[in-house]
Write a protein that holds these residues in place. Structure first.
Motif, short mmCIF file in Angstrom:
data_model
loop_
_atom_site.label_atom_id
_atom_site.label_comp_id
_atom_site.label_asym_id
_atom_site.label_seq_id
_atom_site.Cartn_x
_atom_site.Cartn_y
_atom_site.Cartn_z
N VAL A 58 -82.29 -36.61 -47.48
CA VAL A 58 -82.91 -35.40 -46.92
C VAL A 58 -82.02 -34.82 -45.82
O VAL A 58 -81.87 -33.60 -45.70
CB VAL A 58 -84.31 -35.73 -46.38
N ARG A 59 -81.40 -35.69 -45.02
CA ARG A 59 -80.55 -35.22 -43.93
C ARG A 59 -79.30 -34.52 -44.46
O ARG A 59 -78.87 -33.51 -43.91
CB ARG A 59 -80.16 -36.39 -43.02
N THR A 60 -78.69 -35.08 -45.50
CA THR A 60 -77.47 -34.49 -46.04
C THR A 60 -77.74 -33.35 -47.01
O THR A 60 -76.83 -32.60 -47.33
CB THR A 60 -76.63 -35.57 -46.75
N HIS A 61 -78.96 -33.24 -47.49
CA HIS A 61 -79.33 -32.15 -48.41
C HIS A 61 -80.52 -31.37 -47.85
O HIS A 61 -81.48 -31.08 -48.55
CB HIS A 61 -79.69 -32.72 -49.80
N TRP A 62 -80.42 -31.04 -46.57
CA TRP A 62 -81.55 -30.40 -45.89
C TRP A 62 -81.86 -29.02 -46.50
O TRP A 62 -83.02 -28.63 -46.59
CB TRP A 62 -81.25 -30.26 -44.41
N LEU A 63 -80.80 -28.31 -46.92
CA LEU A 63 -81.04 -26.98 -47.48
C LEU A 63 -81.78 -27.08 -48.81
O LEU A 63 -82.69 -26.29 -49.09
CB LEU A 63 -79.71 -26.24 -47.64
N ASP A 64 -81.40 -28.04 -49.64
CA ASP A 64 -82.11 -28.25 -50.91
C ASP A 64 -83.56 -28.64 -50.65
O ASP A 64 -84.46 -28.24 -51.41
CB ASP A 64 -81.42 -29.33 -51.74
N THR A 65 -83.80 -29.41 -49.60
CA THR A 65 -85.17 -29.81 -49.27
C THR A 65 -86.00 -28.61 -48.84
O THR A 65 -87.15 -28.44 -49.27
CB THR A 65 -85.16 -30.86 -48.14
N VAL A 66 -85.42 -27.75 -48.00
CA VAL A 66 -86.14 -26.55 -47.56
C VAL A 66 -86.44 -25.65 -48.75
O VAL A 66 -87.54 -25.10 -48.87
CB VAL A 66 -85.31 -25.81 -46.50
N VAL A 67 -85.47 -25.50 -49.64
CA VAL A 67 -85.66 -24.64 -50.81
C VAL A 67 -86.74 -25.20 -51.72
O VAL A 67 -87.50 -24.44 -52.33
CB VAL A 67 -84.32 -24.48 -51.56
N LEU A 68 -86.83 -26.53 -51.82
CA LEU A 68 -87.87 -27.12 -52.65
C LEU A 68 -89.25 -26.83 -52.09
O LEU A 68 -90.19 -26.52 -52.83
CB LEU A 68 -87.66 -28.64 -52.76
N LEU B 159 -89.99 -24.33 -49.92
CA LEU B 159 -90.15 -22.87 -49.89
C LEU B 159 -89.16 -22.25 -50.87
O LEU B 159 -88.07 -21.81 -50.48
CB LEU B 159 -89.91 -22.33 -48.48
N PRO B 160 -89.49 -22.19 -52.15
CA PRO B 160 -88.54 -21.70 -53.16
C PRO B 160 -88.09 -20.26 -52.93
O PRO B 160 -87.02 -19.87 -53.39
CB PRO B 160 -89.33 -21.82 -54.47
N LEU B 161 -88.88 -19.46 -52.21
CA LEU B 161 -88.47 -18.08 -51.96
C LEU B 161 -87.23 -18.01 -51.08
O LEU B 161 -86.59 -16.96 -50.99
CB LEU B 161 -89.63 -17.31 -51.31
N LEU B 162 -86.89 -19.12 -50.42
CA LEU B 162 -85.70 -19.15 -49.57
C LEU B 162 -84.45 -19.61 -50.32
O LEU B 162 -83.42 -19.86 -49.71
CB LEU B 162 -85.93 -20.07 -48.37
N LEU C 247 -83.44 -12.25 -50.74
CA LEU C 247 -84.26 -12.75 -49.64
C LEU C 247 -85.16 -11.65 -49.09
O LEU C 247 -86.33 -11.88 -48.77
CB LEU C 247 -83.36 -13.30 -48.53
N GLY C 248 -84.62 -10.44 -49.00
CA GLY C 248 -85.42 -9.32 -48.52
C GLY C 248 -86.55 -8.99 -49.47
O GLY C 248 -87.68 -8.72 -49.03
N PHE C 249 -86.28 -9.01 -50.77
CA PHE C 249 -87.32 -8.73 -51.75
C PHE C 249 -88.41 -9.78 -51.70
O PHE C 249 -89.61 -9.47 -51.73
CB PHE C 249 -86.71 -8.66 -53.15
N ALA C 250 -88.00 -11.06 -51.61
CA ALA C 250 -88.98 -12.14 -51.52
C ALA C 250 -89.80 -12.03 -50.24
O ALA C 250 -91.04 -12.21 -50.25
CB ALA C 250 -88.27 -13.50 -51.58
N GLY C 251 -89.15 -11.72 -49.13
CA GLY C 251 -89.87 -11.56 -47.88
C GLY C 251 -90.83 -10.39 -47.91
O GLY C 251 -91.95 -10.46 -47.38
N ALA C 252 -90.42 -9.29 -48.55
CA ALA C 252 -91.29 -8.13 -48.66
C ALA C 252 -92.54 -8.46 -49.47
O ALA C 252 -93.66 -8.05 -49.13
CB ALA C 252 -90.53 -6.97 -49.29
#
Length: 228
Positions: A85-95, A97-100, A138-143
């Motif tokens: 999780v520490r070395t793949h933190w971005l993949d964890t966040v995306v899992l 919150l897939p919109l990110l 990202l803007g479309f997902a946020g909108a």
């Protein structure tokens, strides 16, 4: 005094690199399907239940693909859960919150900084292109997310999807007119993410462009030195 011998690091499975290379394009397509399904669920009128439910099914199926990919990466990495999780933190966040998912451009930006000693216009141009596409996605997902949270909220100023797109454009570009603002907790949470994402993407574009210019000027200086 005893000295603990460091534990030997288990090398990752050789199949991990092949899996990551082969899964990148399918996961990119799944990200677009996820975004399209979410857009159908949010933008289609509530009376058209079939289309809205179809969008939800697409969201669920693609999220399961992200989950399977994450599990396979963890299994083939041969790392402990906390370290993975520490070395793949971005993949964890995306899992979570897939919109990110568009924020994976950070990995590309990190790669170019490691190769900063060489002037490679193609690589710099790709980073700028990826950052631009990521900003749009990202803007479309946020909108979509803000519109879903705000449209029925009391005293909301974001009533239409157009209002939401206008707000996202002002937020991502760090302009912030303030004529329309989110009033719900969910909307404001998304707003914080948009601010951070906008600064990161803007920094990636300006940093890459500046790095390319400096590399070009340095190369021109080296070419002129022998003649002098």
């Amino acid at each position: 005094m005893r000295h603990r011998t460091p534990k030997a690091t288990v090398p990752p499975d050789p199949r991990l690199e092949r899996w990551e290379a082969g899964a990148e394009l399918p996961l990119l397509a799944a990200s677009l399907v996820f975004l399209a399904g979410y857009a159908l669920h949010v933008l289609v009128p509530e009376g058209n239940r079939f289309v809205r439910e179809t969008g939800l099914v697409a969201v669920g199926v693609t999220w399961l693909m992200f989950l399977v990919d994450y599990a396979v990466r963890y299994r083939l990495s041969r790392q402990r859960p906390i370290r993975f999780v520490r070395t793949h933190w971005l993949d964890t966040v995306v899992l979570v919150l897939p919109l990110l998912r568009p924020l994976r451009v950070v990995k590309v930006y990190t790669a170019i900084r490691r190769r900063g000693s060489r002037a490679r216009l193609g690589l710099h141009a790709r980073v700028i292109t990826y950052a631009g596409l990521s900003a749009l996605l990202l803007g479309f997902a946020g909108a979509l997310n803000v519109y879903q949270a705000e449209r029925h909220a009391p005293d909301a100023t974001i009533r239409t999807f157009g209002d939401s797109v206008w707000w996202v454009a002002a937020t991502l570009t760090t302009v912030g007119y303030g004529d329309v603002v989110p009033v719900t907790v969910r909307g404001r949470t998304v707003a914080v993410g948009m601010m951070i994402g906008g600064l990161a993407l803007l920094g990636a574009v300006t940093g890459s462009f500046s790095s390319w210019l400096l590399s070009v000027f340095a190369q021109e200086g080296d070419d002129e030195a022998p003649g002098e």
